[in-house]
Design a protein around this motif. Structure first.
Motif, PDB file in Angstrom:
ATOM      1  N   LEU A  30       0.892  -1.202  -0.067  1.00 31.67           N
ATOM      2  CA  LEU A  30      -0.197  -0.008   0.031  1.00 31.67           C
ATOM      3  C   LEU A  30       0.587   1.240  -0.011  1.00 31.67           C
ATOM      4  CD1 LEU A  30      -2.771   1.073   0.036  1.00 31.67           C
ATOM      5  CD2 LEU A  30      -2.900   0.795   2.547  1.00 31.67           C
ATOM      6  N   THR A  31       2.025   1.244   0.789  1.00 33.01           N
ATOM      7  CA  THR A  31       2.667   2.285   0.713  1.00 33.01           C
ATOM      8  C   THR A  31       3.353   2.709  -0.729  1.00 33.01           C
ATOM      9  OG1 THR A  31       3.410   1.680   3.178  1.00 33.01           O
ATOM     10  CG2 THR A  31       4.963   3.208   1.970  1.00 33.01           C
ATOM     11  N   VAL A  32       3.869   1.616  -1.272  1.00 35.01           N
ATOM     12  CA  VAL A  32       4.588   1.743  -2.497  1.00 35.01           C
ATOM     13  C   VAL A  32       3.357   2.270  -3.476  1.00 35.01           C
ATOM     14  CG1 VAL A  32       5.805   0.503  -4.612  1.00 35.01           C
ATOM     15  CG2 VAL A  32       6.213  -0.016  -2.323  1.00 35.01           C
ATOM     16  N   ARG A  33       2.244   1.945  -3.610  1.00 36.43           N
ATOM     17  CA  ARG A  33       1.275   2.260  -4.287  1.00 36.43           C
ATOM     18  C   ARG A  33       1.121   4.050  -4.160  1.00 36.43           C
ATOM     19  NH1 ARG A  33      -4.212  -0.274  -4.689  1.00 36.43           N
ATOM     20  NH2 ARG A  33      -4.048   0.683  -6.915  1.00 36.43           N
ATOM     21  N   CYS A  34       0.870   4.397  -2.870  1.00 34.14           N
ATOM     22  CA  CYS A  34       0.936   5.656  -2.502  1.00 34.14           C
ATOM     23  C   CYS A  34       2.143   6.510  -2.820  1.00 34.14           C
ATOM     24  CB  CYS A  34       0.891   5.907  -0.821  1.00 34.14           C
ATOM     25  SG  CYS A  34      -0.790   5.266  -0.141  1.00 34.14           S
ATOM     26  N   ILE A  35       3.198   5.901  -3.034  1.00 31.01           N
ATOM     27  CA  ILE A  35       4.430   6.622  -3.577  1.00 31.01           C
ATOM     28  C   ILE A  35       4.128   6.740  -5.184  1.00 31.01           C
ATOM     29  CG2 ILE A  35       6.877   6.281  -4.128  1.00 31.01           C
ATOM     30  CD1 ILE A  35       7.199   4.920  -1.614  1.00 31.01           C
ATOM     31  N   ASP A  36       3.644   5.691  -5.957  1.00 35.87           N
ATOM     32  CA  ASP A  36       3.432   6.071  -7.297  1.00 35.87           C
ATOM     33  C   ASP A  36       2.430   7.092  -7.321  1.00 35.87           C
ATOM     34  OD1 ASP A  36       4.818   3.475  -7.733  1.00 35.87           O
ATOM     35  OD2 ASP A  36       3.035   2.379  -8.020  1.00 35.87           O
ATOM     36  N   ALA A  37       1.404   7.295  -6.564  1.00 37.26           N
ATOM     37  CA  ALA A  37       0.366   8.369  -6.717  1.00 37.26           C
ATOM     38  C   ALA A  37       0.863   9.679  -6.543  1.00 37.26           C
ATOM     39  CB  ALA A  37      -0.830   7.791  -5.724  1.00 37.26           C
ATOM     40  N   VAL A  38       1.791   9.668  -5.248  1.00 44.34           N
ATOM     41  CA  VAL A  38       2.353  11.195  -5.142  1.00 44.34           C
ATOM     42  C   VAL A  38       3.193  11.616  -6.183  1.00 44.34           C
ATOM     43  CG1 VAL A  38       1.738  10.969  -2.668  1.00 44.34           C
ATOM     44  CG2 VAL A  38       4.122  10.317  -3.497  1.00 44.34           C
ATOM     45  N   GLU A  39       4.138  10.576  -6.925  1.00 42.17           N
ATOM     46  CA  GLU A  39       4.888  10.988  -7.964  1.00 42.17           C
ATOM     47  C   GLU A  39       4.004  11.451  -9.214  1.00 42.17           C
ATOM     48  OE1 GLU A  39       7.697   7.943  -8.646  1.00 42.17           O
ATOM     49  OE2 GLU A  39       8.729   8.143  -6.758  1.00 42.17           O
ATOM     50  N   ASN A  40       3.138  10.656  -9.271  1.00 42.04           N
ATOM     51  CA  ASN A  40       2.219  11.057 -10.585  1.00 42.04           C
ATOM     52  C   ASN A  40       1.601  12.361 -10.420  1.00 42.04           C
ATOM     53  OD1 ASN A  40       2.447   8.530 -11.825  1.00 42.04           O
ATOM     54  ND2 ASN A  40       0.684   7.513 -10.743  1.00 42.04           N
TER      55      ASN A  40
ATOM     56  N   TRP B 141       6.701  11.268   3.415  1.00 43.06           N
ATOM     57  CA  TRP B 141       6.340  10.377   4.407  1.00 43.06           C
ATOM     58  C   TRP B 141       6.285   9.094   3.903  1.00 43.06           C
ATOM     59  CZ3 TRP B 141       2.558   6.845   5.463  1.00 43.06           C
ATOM     60  CH2 TRP B 141       2.084   6.447   6.689  1.00 43.06           C
ATOM     61  N   TYR B 142       5.610   8.977   2.744  1.00 43.57           N
ATOM     62  CA  TYR B 142       5.680   7.551   2.020  1.00 43.57           C
ATOM     63  C   TYR B 142       7.226   6.794   1.881  1.00 43.57           C
ATOM     64  CZ  TYR B 142       1.237   9.712   1.627  1.00 43.57           C
ATOM     65  OH  TYR B 142       0.228  10.757   1.781  1.00 43.57           O
ATOM     66  N   TYR B 143       7.862   7.560   1.462  1.00 45.16           N
ATOM     67  CA  TYR B 143       9.229   7.109   1.338  1.00 45.16           C
ATOM     68  C   TYR B 143       9.877   6.668   2.548  1.00 45.16           C
ATOM     69  CZ  TYR B 143       8.563   9.460  -3.484  1.00 45.16           C
ATOM     70  OH  TYR B 143       8.148   9.750  -4.467  1.00 45.16           O
ATOM     71  N   GLU B 144       9.664   7.471   3.608  1.00 45.50           N
ATOM     72  CA  GLU B 144      10.275   7.308   4.996  1.00 45.50           C
ATOM     73  C   GLU B 144       9.603   6.043   5.602  1.00 45.50           C
ATOM     74  OE1 GLU B 144      11.530   9.782   8.885  1.00 45.50           O
ATOM     75  OE2 GLU B 144       9.702  10.285   8.131  1.00 45.50           O
ATOM     76  N   ARG B 145       8.328   5.721   5.189  1.00 39.09           N
ATOM     77  CA  ARG B 145       7.567   4.501   6.014  1.00 39.09           C
ATOM     78  C   ARG B 145       8.070   3.497   5.202  1.00 39.09           C
ATOM     79  NH1 ARG B 145       5.690   4.147  10.561  1.00 39.09           N
ATOM     80  NH2 ARG B 145       5.582   6.414  10.192  1.00 39.09           N
ATOM     81  N   ALA B 146       8.176   3.621   4.069  1.00 39.15           N
ATOM     82  CA  ALA B 146       8.530   2.347   2.820  1.00 39.15           C
ATOM     83  C   ALA B 146       9.988   1.881   3.439  1.00 39.15           C
ATOM     84  CB  ALA B 146       8.548   2.687   1.396  1.00 39.15           C
TER      85      ALA B 146
ATOM     86  N   PRO C  33       9.195  21.274   0.550  1.00 45.40           N
ATOM     87  CA  PRO C  33       9.926  21.950   1.816  1.00 45.40           C
ATOM     88  C   PRO C  33       9.914  21.460   3.110  1.00 45.40           C
ATOM     89  CG  PRO C  33       7.984  23.146   1.392  1.00 45.40           C
ATOM     90  CD  PRO C  33       7.809  22.263   0.406  1.00 45.40           C
ATOM     91  N   GLY C  34      10.719  21.660   3.988  1.00 45.39           N
ATOM     92  CA  GLY C  34      10.697  21.165   5.409  1.00 45.39           C
ATOM     93  C   GLY C  34      11.862  20.194   5.658  1.00 45.39           C
ATOM     94  N   ALA C  35      11.825  19.615   6.862  1.00 42.28           N
ATOM     95  CA  ALA C  35      13.111  19.105   7.505  1.00 42.28           C
ATOM     96  C   ALA C  35      13.283  17.705   7.205  1.00 42.28           C
ATOM     97  CB  ALA C  35      13.339  19.150   9.012  1.00 42.28           C
ATOM     98  N   THR C  36      12.206  16.994   6.764  1.00 35.85           N
ATOM     99  CA  THR C  36      12.280  15.519   6.480  1.00 35.85           C
ATOM    100  C   THR C  36      13.047  15.113   5.108  1.00 35.85           C
ATOM    101  OG1 THR C  36       9.973  15.292   7.325  1.00 35.85           O
ATOM    102  CG2 THR C  36      10.611  13.463   6.108  1.00 35.85           C
ATOM    103  N   PRO C  37      13.044  15.901   4.163  1.00 40.33           N
ATOM    104  CA  PRO C  37      13.797  15.621   2.914  1.00 40.33           C
ATOM    105  C   PRO C  37      15.352  15.432   3.457  1.00 40.33           C
ATOM    106  CG  PRO C  37      12.131  16.964   2.286  1.00 40.33           C
ATOM    107  CD  PRO C  37      12.070  17.026   3.702  1.00 40.33           C
ATOM    108  N   ALA C  38      15.831  16.352   3.917  1.00 37.25           N
ATOM    109  CA  ALA C  38      17.328  16.222   4.416  1.00 37.25           C
ATOM    110  C   ALA C  38      17.483  15.162   5.241  1.00 37.25           C
ATOM    111  CB  ALA C  38      17.461  17.687   5.108  1.00 37.25           C
ATOM    112  N   ARG C  39      16.519  14.860   6.277  1.00 36.19           N
ATOM    113  CA  ARG C  39      16.738  13.738   7.047  1.00 36.19           C
ATOM    114  C   ARG C  39      16.795  12.309   6.207  1.00 36.19           C
ATOM    115  NH1 ARG C  39      12.492  14.452  10.429  1.00 36.19           N
ATOM    116  NH2 ARG C  39      11.174  12.640   9.482  1.00 36.19           N
ATOM    117  N   LEU C  40      15.951  12.068   5.174  1.00 30.99           N
ATOM    118  CA  LEU C  40      15.714  11.047   4.323  1.00 30.99           C
ATOM    119  C   LEU C  40      17.170  10.822   3.505  1.00 30.99           C
ATOM    120  CD1 LEU C  40      12.309  10.700   3.045  1.00 30.99           C
ATOM    121  CD2 LEU C  40      13.453   9.297   4.719  1.00 30.99           C
TER     122      LEU C  40
END
Length: 605
Positions: free
Chosen positions: A531-541, A553-558, A585-592
């Motif tokens: 389900l998480t990977v499907r959400c990643i597909d969706a947010v990228e689309n 969030w979805y990449y971090e969860r995966a 934007p935000g702090a999460t991308p740098a953390r990932l």
């Protein structure tokens, strides 16, 4: 390398040498087993970066010296604290990367120079001299003081020295002293400019420590956060879960004692967390409490008080400021049937007319922001409102009250429930007795359909590969890492989903599925991953169509799920996939991205 020559000291008021202008400073301090750099070892090191007179980064770790820690009565470091800590060679890469391009600073810098040079030599690291400043030497030129120990120099400027004889405490004080001394001293000139330092892999996470924890007026947690470095790399999933469990146990009685706070501090230190990582985990914990309390959209006064108490104990008294407290003293849930329809939240400044239009269209007006709210309606005056900020954090679409047609152009009646793993097949008939709506703001609500997706290569829903071939009716064993080569791979997983070709997952916006993913993790990691990977597909689309950054969030969860499944290669793959995207934007991308660098370094070690 000898103990002489690691630092090339600058001087104040000279005419020769190089003016380094706005070069950053990195203040360093070490705690050691003794006074001899040749026979003693470093047991703690901290580095604080100063740019433009402002501290912008902190880093600290205990160091396993391979021997007894020495004068524990001075630095309060015990053998037990060093057990499991990284060696100097393990973290040399972190130290080099932080010193790179900067001017090194220390109080009585010859001491730090000798110990660090010897540790570099033991690790086989050779480097050109680093431009450096000794604040003790600089203080002799500027201050009139009975002595020039760090505590005396700080006292002359009214600087409070907290946690003396901890590496982080001393570097923080020295950073403040440096700024004051530079303002009073002539311009500094150095023998040479910084040179690129060698790259060296990091082999272990840092281990932080908290000493002298006090409740004070700000509470235990604020004291804990203040004694940790600002930020380190992201906590590993196992450590994060252990810390969250400990937080839950500590707050279960609505109190936080000193013993419990010190246990949390030990866990945070052993996991190498900084203040930001601990704060992020506290937010995760509070968000979980919030989601549980609002799962049925009813907030009782008891639940509200529990939320507020937990937030206060974790040093976040305003965390639930966006919630609307129950008007009556309700302590139990009503048995009223939950209203059907997509849920929309309106700010208090939205007019009654706008609210009426929404309710007449079939929308349900939500009292509080939750992840199943499809849109937040606001006015121009709400830009800085706490609830609007909370809506952004939850990735809820924000709509102006002047553009209600964007929402009213959709049907607000309930939609069919999404397929779940184990369904009879893709497009199987939905259960029409469900009360749960499928939120989908600003897009037509889909009707039950069998996906008609042409055969081709699509993003692999198993997460094992980058692409997998869809033959028009189902997923095949043909997979690819995206490098032009194909492989035969049977996942053994129930790939019940069709390719995601738009910004939705079975008609649902990805942000409405985060609760479902989190719940799935507890019982079925594979289903949660799918389900998480499907959400990643969706947010990228969606990002490709609208030109915005992807939600991290979805990449971090995966990545967390793949780490639990013991598949480091797949974890790196999903993080690399995130790195290729345009980021919100935000702090999460740098953390990932830091997590990706750490995993890559571990893989190549």
């Amino acid at each position: 390398m000898s103990s002489v020559g690691l630092f090339a000291f600058g001087s104040a008021g000279g005419s020769g040498g190089v003016d380094l202008g706005e070069a950053p400073f990195v203040v360093v301090d070490v705690e050691t087993t003794g006074l001899s750099s040749r026979s003693d070892r470093i047991v703690e090191i901290a580095l604080v970066r100063v740019e433009g007179g402002r501290v912008v980064d902190e880093w600290a770790t205990l160091v396993d010296a391979g021997r007894d820690p020495g004068p524990t009565f001075v630095h309060h470091i015990t053998a037990d604290m060093l057990s499991g800590a990284p060696t100097f060679a393990d973290v040399a890469g972190d130290i080099l990367s932080r010193l790179d391009g900067a001017v090194a600073v220390a109080h009585n810098a010859r001491f730090e120079e000798g110990f660090i040079a010897q540790e570099f030599a033991r690790a086989g690291i050779d480097t050109a001299p680093l431009p450096a400043v000794c604040t003790l030497r600089l203080a002799r030129q500027v201050l009139a003081a009975p002595n020039f120990q760090l505590v005396s120099c700080c006292a002359a400027y009214g600087i409070e020295l907290h946690d003396a004889h901890t590496a982080l405490g001393d570097t923080r004080a020295t950073a403040q002293l440096l700024t004051r001394l530079l303002a009073d001293a002539p311009a500094l000139r150095f023998p040479s400019a910084p040179v690129p330092l060698p790259r060296y892999p990091r082999h272990a996470r840092p281990r932080t420590r908290v000493t002298g924890l006090r409740k004070g007026t700000d509470g235990w947690i604020q004291s804990l956060l203040g004694k940790l470095p600002y930020s380190t790399s992201d906590a590993d999933p196992a450590s994060a879960e252990a810390y969250l469990a400990a937080v839950g146990d500590a707050l279960s009685d609505g109190k936080l004692t000193g013993v419990e706070a010190k246990a949390l501090a030990r866990l945070a230190g052993q996991s190498g967390m900084g203040a930001q990582q601990v704060r992020d985990l506290h937010h995760r914990y509070l968000d979980g409490l919030r989601d549980a309390a609002l799962a049925d959209d009813i907030l009782t006064s008891t639940e509200y008080q529990q939320l507020v108490t937990a937030a206060r104990l974790l040093g976040e008294p305003d965390y639930f400021a966006d919630l609307t407290a129950p008007e009556a003293e309700t302590t139990h849930r009503t048995r009223a049937v939950k209203q059907k329809g997509q849920r929309v939240w309106c700010s208090p400044s939205v007019s009654a007319d706008a609210r009426d239009r929404l309710t007449r269209a079939g929308f349900v007006l939500a009292s509080n922001l939750t992840r199943n709210v499809v849109a937040a309606v606001v006015t121009a005056a709400d830009r800085d409102d706490a609830k609007v900020a909370r809506a952004r954090e939850l990735a809820i679409p924000i709509r102006s009250d002047l553009a209600l047609d964007d929402i009213l152009g959709t049907t607000a009646t309930p939609s069919p429930a999404p397929h779940q793993p184990g369904a009879t097949g893709v497009g199987a008939e939905q259960d029409e007795s469900r009360d749960e709506p499928t939120p989908a703001a600003a897009v037509p609500v889909p009707t039950p359909r069998r996906p008609q997706v042409v055969a081709g290569w699509y993003l692999d829903p198993s997460g094992r590969w980058t692409y997998r071939f869809w033959d028009g009716t189902g997923w095949t064993e043909r997979a690819s890492a995206g490098d032009g080569r194909t492989w035969s791979d049977s996942t053994g997983l129930p790939l019940w989903c069709a390719p995601t070709t738009d910004g939705l997952v079975d008609g649902q916006q990805p942000h409405t599925l985060t609760d479902q993913i989190t719940t799935m993790q507890k019982t079925d990691l594979h289903a949660a991953l799918l389900l998480t990977v499907r959400c990643i597909d969706a947010v990228e689309n969606d990002a490709r169509v609208k030109g915005h950054g992807v939600a991290p969030w979805y990449y971090e969860r995966a990545a967390i799920i793949l780490a639990r499944l013991g598949d480091p290669a797949a974890e790196v793959a999903v993080l690399e996939r995130f790195a290729r995207q345009r980021h919100a934007p935000g702090a999460t991308p740098a953390r990932l991205l830091e997590r990706l660098r750490h995993r890559q370094a571990t893989a190549h070690a």
